[in-house]
Design an enzyme around this catalytic site. Structure first.
Site, PDB file in Angstrom:
ATOM      1  N   LYS A 150       0.818  -1.210   0.000  1.00 17.36           N
ATOM      2  CA  LYS A 150       0.000   0.000   0.000  1.00 17.36           C
ATOM      3  C   LYS A 150       0.860   1.272   0.000  1.00 17.36           C
ATOM      4  CE  LYS A 150      -3.921  -2.243   2.341  1.00 17.36           C
ATOM      5  NZ  LYS A 150      -4.880  -2.128   3.472  1.00 17.36           N
ATOM      6  N   TYR A 193     -12.682  -1.791  -3.149  1.00 21.77           N
ATOM      7  CA  TYR A 193     -13.122  -1.837  -1.751  1.00 21.77           C
ATOM      8  C   TYR A 193     -14.642  -1.683  -1.610  1.00 21.77           C
ATOM      9  CZ  TYR A 193      -8.366  -1.988   0.081  1.00 21.77           C
ATOM     10  OH  TYR A 193      -7.099  -2.380   0.412  1.00 21.77           O
ATOM     11  N   ARG A 244      -2.270 -14.288   5.173  1.00 23.89           N
ATOM     12  CA  ARG A 244      -2.881 -13.504   6.264  1.00 23.89           C
ATOM     13  C   ARG A 244      -2.050 -13.663   7.548  1.00 23.89           C
ATOM     14  NH1 ARG A 244      -7.223 -10.006   4.910  1.00 23.89           N
ATOM     15  NH2 ARG A 244      -7.938 -10.261   7.055  1.00 23.89           N
ATOM     16  N   THR A 273      -5.061  -6.508  11.125  1.00 25.87           N
ATOM     17  CA  THR A 273      -5.334  -5.239  10.432  1.00 25.87           C
ATOM     18  C   THR A 273      -4.680  -4.064  11.159  1.00 25.87           C
ATOM     19  OG1 THR A 273      -7.484  -6.179   9.834  1.00 25.87           O
ATOM     20  CG2 THR A 273      -7.202  -3.805   9.515  1.00 25.87           C
ATOM     21  N   ARG A 319       2.926  -6.367   8.950  1.00 23.41           N
ATOM     22  CA  ARG A 319       2.279  -5.167   9.505  1.00 23.41           C
ATOM     23  C   ARG A 319       2.950  -4.723  10.804  1.00 23.41           C
ATOM     24  NH1 ARG A 319      -3.887  -6.878   7.739  1.00 23.41           N
ATOM     25  NH2 ARG A 319      -4.000  -5.579   5.851  1.00 23.41           N
ATOM     26  N   ASN A 349      -1.869   0.463   6.704  1.00 20.50           N
ATOM     27  CA  ASN A 349      -1.334  -0.777   7.268  1.00 20.50           C
ATOM     28  C   ASN A 349      -0.499  -1.609   6.288  1.00 20.50           C
ATOM     29  OD1 ASN A 349      -3.455  -1.644   5.753  1.00 20.50           O
ATOM     30  ND2 ASN A 349      -4.527  -2.712   7.396  1.00 20.50           N
ATOM     31  N   HIS A 409      -2.123  -5.366   1.688  1.00 22.94           N
ATOM     32  CA  HIS A 409      -3.435  -6.010   1.571  1.00 22.94           C
ATOM     33  C   HIS A 409      -3.208  -7.497   1.365  1.00 22.94           C
ATOM     34  CE1 HIS A 409      -7.396  -7.120   0.048  1.00 22.94           C
ATOM     35  NE2 HIS A 409      -6.757  -7.745  -0.927  1.00 22.94           N
ATOM     36  N   GLU A 429      -9.857 -10.540  -7.161  1.00 20.90           N
ATOM     37  CA  GLU A 429      -8.919  -9.413  -7.017  1.00 20.90           C
ATOM     38  C   GLU A 429      -7.748  -9.542  -7.994  1.00 20.90           C
ATOM     39  OE1 GLU A 429     -10.024  -8.796  -2.293  1.00 20.90           O
ATOM     40  OE2 GLU A 429      -8.021  -9.484  -2.824  1.00 20.90           O
TER      41      GLU A 429
END
Ligand code: ATP
Ligand code: MG
Length: 140
Positions: free
Chosen positions: A11, A51, A87, A93, A104, A114, A117, A128
Site C-alpha cells: 500500500k 473496496y 494472512r 489489520t 504489519r 497498514n 493487503h 482481485e
C-alpha cells in the site's frame, strides 16, 4: 480444498517509506512465488470498486483517498494454502495488535495505513487478481 493463490498490494504508506524491497523479501522468504506483479497508482474509480464491500463502512472514503494517494505494488502470489498463510504473514489489520515478525508489525503505520493487503478468501483472491491483471500478465 484450500487454493494456492492469493492477491496482495503493497500500500502507499509502505511504498512511501521505502519498504517495497523489504516486504517482497519477507514474502519470498516465506515461500511465496510471484506469479504477476506491477507498480501502479489506482484511480479513484478503481479503488472504490476494489473496496466496494466496505462502501457502507464509516472509513470507506478515507480508505479510498489513502489507496489513491500514491503508487502501490500489486501482485499475485502462489504457495500451498496461500490465502491463510499470507494472512498469517501480514498479521492483524491494526499493527498494534499484529504478532511479532509479521509484515504489519514491522512496517505498518496504523490501522488505516497498514502497509499491505491480503485477500480474505480463495474466491476473493481470484476476483482481485483478475481485477488487476489479465491472463497475459500472469506467468505459468
Ligand atoms: P485488507 O483487506 O487491506 O487486507 P484487512 O482484511 O486486514 O485488510 P479489512 O477489514 O478488509 O481489513 O479492511 C480493509 C482496509 O480498510 C484495512 O486494511 C485498512 O486499510 C482499512 N481500515 C479497516 N478498518 C479501518 C478503520 N477502523 N479505520 C480506518 N481504516 C480502516
Ligand atoms: Mg480485507
Amino acid at each position: 480444498m484450500a487454493g494456492n493463490r492469493t492477491f496482495t498490494m503493497i500500500k502507499p504508506d509502505a511504498v512511501e517509506s521505502g519498504n517495497i524491497g523489504n516486504i517482497l523479501q519477507m514474502i519470498t522468504d516465506a515461500g511465496f512465488a510471484i506469479k504477476a506483479m506491477k507498480y501502479t497508482q489506482l484511480s479513484e474509480e478503481q479503488a472504490k470498486k476494489f473496496y466496494e464491500v466496505h462502501a457502507e463502512r464509516p472509513f470507506y472514503q478515507e480508505l479510498v483517498d489513502y489507496m489513491i494517494s500514491g503508487p502501490i505494488v500489486a501482485a499475485i502470489l502462489e504457495k500451498e494454502n496461500a490465502v491463510a498463510d499470507f494472512r498469517t504473514l501480514i498479521g492483524s489489520t491494526d499493527p498494534s495488535e499484529a504478532a511479532e515478525g509479521t509484515i504489519r508489525k514491522k512496517y505498518a503505520e496504523s490501522k488505516a495505513k497498514n502497509a499491505v493487503h491480503g485477500s480474505d478468501s480463495d474466491e476473493n483472491a481470484a476476483i482481485e487478481g483478475e481485477f488487476h491483471f489479465d491472463s497475459t500478465e500472469v506467468v505459468a
